[in-house]
Motif scaffolding. Sequence first.
Motif: not given
Length: 79
Positions: A9-14, A16-17
């Motif tokens: 989840t953290e990596q996916a958010a990174l 996307r950002n």
Amino acid sequence: MEELQAQLTEQAALVRNLKAQKVDKSKIEEQVAKLLELKGKISALGGDSGSNKKGKQVQFTLKTPKVHSYNFDSYWSWG
């Protein structure tokens, strides 16, 4: 397993950002590779990586059958 899901989840958010900020493509590709590696680890452990299965079709059942029986004689009679 939950720890891997949190990392995913953290990596996916990174990712996307980074895409939203229009960062250099090589940096995005590096982070995407890490994301895919995490997804592979989760898949190997038998978990769902959260990705959609594009080839999988959703099956549904109609509540009422689509059958039409038109009786034009009674419908169009004037008398």
